[in-house]
Write a protein that holds these residues in place. Sequence first.
Motif, PDB file in Angstrom:
ATOM      1  N   MET A 126       0.823  -1.215   0.000  1.00  0.00           N
ATOM      2  CA  MET A 126       0.000   0.000   0.000  1.00  0.00           C
ATOM      3  C   MET A 126       0.857   1.264   0.000  1.00  0.00           C
ATOM      4  O   MET A 126       1.890   1.279   0.660  1.00  0.00           O
ATOM      5  CB  MET A 126      -0.849  -0.004   1.264  1.00  0.00           C
ATOM      6  N   PHE A 127       0.440   2.302  -0.728  1.00  0.00           N
ATOM      7  CA  PHE A 127       1.164   3.578  -0.723  1.00  0.00           C
ATOM      8  C   PHE A 127       0.170   4.725  -0.903  1.00  0.00           C
ATOM      9  O   PHE A 127      -0.696   4.654  -1.782  1.00  0.00           O
ATOM     10  CB  PHE A 127       2.214   3.612  -1.841  1.00  0.00           C
ATOM     11  N   PRO A 128       0.269   5.791  -0.084  1.00  0.00           N
ATOM     12  CA  PRO A 128      -0.722   6.884  -0.162  1.00  0.00           C
ATOM     13  C   PRO A 128      -0.417   7.904  -1.263  1.00  0.00           C
ATOM     14  O   PRO A 128      -0.032   9.029  -0.986  1.00  0.00           O
ATOM     15  CB  PRO A 128      -0.648   7.521   1.230  1.00  0.00           C
ATOM     16  N   PHE A 129      -0.589   7.535  -2.534  1.00  0.00           N
ATOM     17  CA  PHE A 129      -0.423   8.484  -3.638  1.00  0.00           C
ATOM     18  C   PHE A 129      -1.462   9.604  -3.556  1.00  0.00           C
ATOM     19  O   PHE A 129      -2.527   9.422  -2.982  1.00  0.00           O
ATOM     20  CB  PHE A 129      -0.643   7.789  -4.985  1.00  0.00           C
ATOM     21  N   VAL A 130      -1.178  10.733  -4.223  1.00  0.00           N
ATOM     22  CA  VAL A 130      -2.179  11.800  -4.376  1.00  0.00           C
ATOM     23  C   VAL A 130      -2.494  11.898  -5.869  1.00  0.00           C
ATOM     24  O   VAL A 130      -1.592  12.138  -6.676  1.00  0.00           O
ATOM     25  CB  VAL A 130      -1.633  13.142  -3.839  1.00  0.00           C
ATOM     26  N   PHE A 131      -3.731  11.688  -6.248  1.00  0.00           N
ATOM     27  CA  PHE A 131      -4.119  11.657  -7.662  1.00  0.00           C
ATOM     28  C   PHE A 131      -4.860  12.911  -8.083  1.00  0.00           C
ATOM     29  O   PHE A 131      -5.626  13.472  -7.296  1.00  0.00           O
ATOM     30  CB  PHE A 131      -5.036  10.460  -7.928  1.00  0.00           C
ATOM     31  N   LYS A 132      -4.638  13.313  -9.334  1.00  0.00           N
ATOM     32  CA  LYS A 132      -5.463  14.380  -9.916  1.00  0.00           C
ATOM     33  C   LYS A 132      -6.751  13.729 -10.399  1.00  0.00           C
ATOM     34  O   LYS A 132      -6.706  12.792 -11.202  1.00  0.00           O
ATOM     35  CB  LYS A 132      -4.729  15.015 -11.093  1.00  0.00           C
ATOM     36  N   ILE A 133      -7.891  14.201  -9.926  1.00  0.00           N
ATOM     37  CA  ILE A 133      -9.144  13.518 -10.284  1.00  0.00           C
ATOM     38  C   ILE A 133     -10.092  14.407 -11.085  1.00  0.00           C
ATOM     39  O   ILE A 133     -11.194  13.985 -11.435  1.00  0.00           O
ATOM     40  CB  ILE A 133      -9.877  12.983  -9.023  1.00  0.00           C
ATOM     41  N   GLU A 134      -9.638  15.625 -11.391  1.00  0.00           N
ATOM     42  CA  GLU A 134     -10.545  16.610 -12.001  1.00  0.00           C
ATOM     43  C   GLU A 134     -11.304  16.102 -13.225  1.00  0.00           C
ATOM     44  O   GLU A 134     -12.505  16.285 -13.327  1.00  0.00           O
ATOM     45  CB  GLU A 134      -9.780  17.877 -12.366  1.00  0.00           C
ATOM     46  N   ASN A 135     -10.588  15.450 -14.152  1.00  0.00           N
ATOM     47  CA  ASN A 135     -11.292  15.004 -15.361  1.00  0.00           C
ATOM     48  C   ASN A 135     -11.559  13.502 -15.385  1.00  0.00           C
ATOM     49  O   ASN A 135     -11.823  12.932 -16.434  1.00  0.00           O
ATOM     50  CB  ASN A 135     -10.498  15.414 -16.602  1.00  0.00           C
ATOM     51  N   LYS A 136     -11.490  12.913 -14.210  1.00  0.00           N
ATOM     52  CA  LYS A 136     -11.690  11.462 -14.142  1.00  0.00           C
ATOM     53  C   LYS A 136     -13.181  11.121 -14.091  1.00  0.00           C
ATOM     54  O   LYS A 136     -14.006  11.915 -13.616  1.00  0.00           O
ATOM     55  CB  LYS A 136     -10.992  10.893 -12.916  1.00  0.00           C
ATOM     56  N   LYS A 137     -13.477   9.899 -14.581  1.00  0.00           N
ATOM     57  CA  LYS A 137     -14.871   9.437 -14.566  1.00  0.00           C
ATOM     58  C   LYS A 137     -15.040   8.435 -13.427  1.00  0.00           C
ATOM     59  O   LYS A 137     -14.288   7.449 -13.356  1.00  0.00           O
ATOM     60  CB  LYS A 137     -15.190   8.742 -15.901  1.00  0.00           C
ATOM     61  N   MET A 138     -15.996   8.720 -12.562  1.00  0.00           N
ATOM     62  CA  MET A 138     -16.205   7.857 -11.396  1.00  0.00           C
ATOM     63  C   MET A 138     -17.610   7.276 -11.414  1.00  0.00           C
ATOM     64  O   MET A 138     -18.592   8.011 -11.585  1.00  0.00           O
ATOM     65  CB  MET A 138     -15.995   8.654 -10.126  1.00  0.00           C
ATOM     66  N   LEU A 139     -17.677   5.970 -11.225  1.00  0.00           N
ATOM     67  CA  LEU A 139     -18.973   5.293 -11.210  1.00  0.00           C
ATOM     68  C   LEU A 139     -19.295   4.854  -9.788  1.00  0.00           C
ATOM     69  O   LEU A 139     -18.454   4.231  -9.127  1.00  0.00           O
ATOM     70  CB  LEU A 139     -18.910   4.048 -12.118  1.00  0.00           C
ATOM     71  N   PHE A 140     -20.485   5.203  -9.327  1.00  0.00           N
ATOM     72  CA  PHE A 140     -20.955   4.746  -8.016  1.00  0.00           C
ATOM     73  C   PHE A 140     -22.072   3.734  -8.214  1.00  0.00           C
ATOM     74  O   PHE A 140     -23.081   4.044  -8.862  1.00  0.00           O
ATOM     75  CB  PHE A 140     -21.460   5.922  -7.170  1.00  0.00           C
ATOM     76  N   ILE A 141     -21.901   2.553  -7.663  1.00  0.00           N
ATOM     77  CA  ILE A 141     -22.957   1.548  -7.691  1.00  0.00           C
ATOM     78  C   ILE A 141     -23.579   1.568  -6.305  1.00  0.00           C
ATOM     79  O   ILE A 141     -22.942   1.168  -5.319  1.00  0.00           O
ATOM     80  CB  ILE A 141     -22.374   0.165  -8.052  1.00  0.00           C
ATOM     81  N   GLY A 142     -24.806   2.107  -6.221  1.00  0.00           N
ATOM     82  CA  GLY A 142     -25.419   2.376  -4.918  1.00  0.00           C
ATOM     83  C   GLY A 142     -25.292   3.853  -4.613  1.00  0.00           C
ATOM     84  O   GLY A 142     -24.237   4.452  -4.871  1.00  0.00           O
ATOM     85  N   GLY A 143     -26.390   4.420  -4.101  1.00  0.00           N
ATOM     86  CA  GLY A 143     -26.396   5.858  -3.815  1.00  0.00           C
ATOM     87  C   GLY A 143     -27.000   6.158  -2.461  1.00  0.00           C
ATOM     88  O   GLY A 143     -27.805   7.069  -2.304  1.00  0.00           O
ATOM     89  N   GLY A 144     -26.593   5.371  -1.465  1.00  0.00           N
ATOM     90  CA  GLY A 144     -27.103   5.573  -0.097  1.00  0.00           C
ATOM     91  C   GLY A 144     -26.204   6.480   0.725  1.00  0.00           C
ATOM     92  O   GLY A 144     -25.465   7.301   0.162  1.00  0.00           O
ATOM     93  N   LYS A 145     -26.246   6.289   2.032  1.00  0.00           N
ATOM     94  CA  LYS A 145     -25.532   7.191   2.948  1.00  0.00           C
ATOM     95  C   LYS A 145     -24.008   7.138   2.751  1.00  0.00           C
ATOM     96  O   LYS A 145     -23.343   8.168   2.798  1.00  0.00           O
ATOM     97  CB  LYS A 145     -25.886   6.817   4.396  1.00  0.00           C
ATOM     98  N   VAL A 146     -23.494   5.937   2.538  1.00  0.00           N
ATOM     99  CA  VAL A 146     -22.046   5.799   2.382  1.00  0.00           C
ATOM    100  C   VAL A 146     -21.591   6.447   1.063  1.00  0.00           C
ATOM    101  O   VAL A 146     -20.618   7.209   1.026  1.00  0.00           O
ATOM    102  CB  VAL A 146     -21.626   4.308   2.459  1.00  0.00           C
ATOM    103  N   ALA A 147     -22.339   6.191  -0.025  1.00  0.00           N
ATOM    104  CA  ALA A 147     -22.005   6.812  -1.319  1.00  0.00           C
ATOM    105  C   ALA A 147     -22.069   8.337  -1.186  1.00  0.00           C
ATOM    106  O   ALA A 147     -21.180   9.047  -1.680  1.00  0.00           O
ATOM    107  CB  ALA A 147     -22.972   6.324  -2.396  1.00  0.00           C
ATOM    108  N   GLU A 148     -23.093   8.825  -0.522  1.00  0.00           N
ATOM    109  CA  GLU A 148     -23.236  10.278  -0.347  1.00  0.00           C
ATOM    110  C   GLU A 148     -22.003  10.857   0.357  1.00  0.00           C
ATOM    111  O   GLU A 148     -21.442  11.865  -0.082  1.00  0.00           O
ATOM    112  CB  GLU A 148     -24.504  10.582   0.459  1.00  0.00           C
ATOM    113  N   ARG A 149     -21.551  10.203   1.430  1.00  0.00           N
ATOM    114  CA  ARG A 149     -20.388  10.720   2.161  1.00  0.00           C
ATOM    115  C   ARG A 149     -19.152  10.761   1.253  1.00  0.00           C
ATOM    116  O   ARG A 149     -18.416  11.746   1.240  1.00  0.00           O
ATOM    117  CB  ARG A 149     -20.118   9.846   3.379  1.00  0.00           C
ATOM    118  N   LYS A 150     -18.957   9.708   0.483  1.00  0.00           N
ATOM    119  CA  LYS A 150     -17.779   9.659  -0.389  1.00  0.00           C
ATOM    120  C   LYS A 150     -17.859  10.734  -1.478  1.00  0.00           C
ATOM    121  O   LYS A 150     -16.863  11.376  -1.802  1.00  0.00           O
ATOM    122  CB  LYS A 150     -17.663   8.283  -1.037  1.00  0.00           C
TER     123      LYS A 150
END
Length: 149
Positions: A1-25
């Motif tokens: 494991m390594f704590p990289f820092v990623f640029k996410i501005e133009n990245k595409k993110m898919l969430f499967i599920g949209g409950g409380k945990v998804a909302e927090r993330k």
Amino acid sequence: MFPFVFKIENKKMLFIGGGKVAERKILSLFSFSKPFIKIVAPQITKTLKNLCNDNKIEWKKETFVQKKEFLSFDYIFICTDKREINEKAADFFISFQKEINICDNKEKSTFFMPAVTKFENAMLAVTTSGSDPAYAKKIKNLIEKTLSE
Ligand SMILES: C[C@@]1(CC(=O)O)c2cc3[nH]c(cc4nc(cc5[nH]c(cc(n2)[C@H]1CCC(=O)O)[C@@](C)(CC(=O)O)[C@@H]5CCC(=O)O)C(CC(=O)O)=C4CCC(=O)O)c(CCC(=O)O)c3CC(=O)O
Ligand SMILES: NC(=O)C1=CN([C@@H]2O[C@H](COP(=O)(O)OP(=O)(O)OC[C@H]3O[C@@H](n4cnc5c(N)ncnc54)[C@H](O)[C@@H]3O)[C@@H](O)[C@H]2O)C=CC1
């Protein structure tokens, strides 16, 4: 494991599920950057619906089924409340070498969400690599409080 820092501005993110945990993330991601986010779920929280109405995120109102179109996403967050569905979805994405975060399966996740906060010229991320997320939150809150005093 390594704590990289990623640029996410133009990245595409898919969430499967949209409950409380998804909302927090999602709120955590938006407090740092503006990635493209799509949710696939039969139901989502009120806050997430508001983000949809403001065109900040997209929502496909259906249960998840494995589709090739989902492979165009860079990061996949699997957060339904059903362990078997999460596991099946995870196996699908793993077979295509996708980066996945599963809300209830740290062994299969390829990345984790740390506890995060932002300062004027710095950001703080605390992780226990899944062993004790509440402890990561506690350390983050402690440092945040100390630095703001
Ligand atoms: C592996 C990981 C995967 C991932 O989600 O990325 C994961 C997994 C799990 N979390 C669980 C429980 C809780 N998680 C939190 C909180 C946070 N969890 C976060 C990250 C992560 N959680 C990743 C590891 C990160 C690391 O260790 O460093 C934080 C840091 C970041 C975020 O999610 O944004 C965020 C704090 C944000 C903040 O406030 O700063 C709380 C406390 C609370 O909600 O107040 C509880 C109740 C704890 C209790 O009661 O003890 C369970 C059991 C679920 C169940 O019992 O069903 C699992 C599943 C498992 O362990 O397998
Ligand atoms: N990673 C973490 O920090 C934490 C993880 N958890 C885990 O996360 C799970 C989810 O928790 P919550 O968000 O509170 O649940 P929730 O009940 O608020 O949300 C579940 C979401 O999954 C969706 N869903 C259900 N079946 C689906 C399917 N077949 N396809 C697509 N979407 C589907 C629902 O429509 C809903 O949007 C819990 O069961 C628990 O195991 C819980 C606390 C913290």
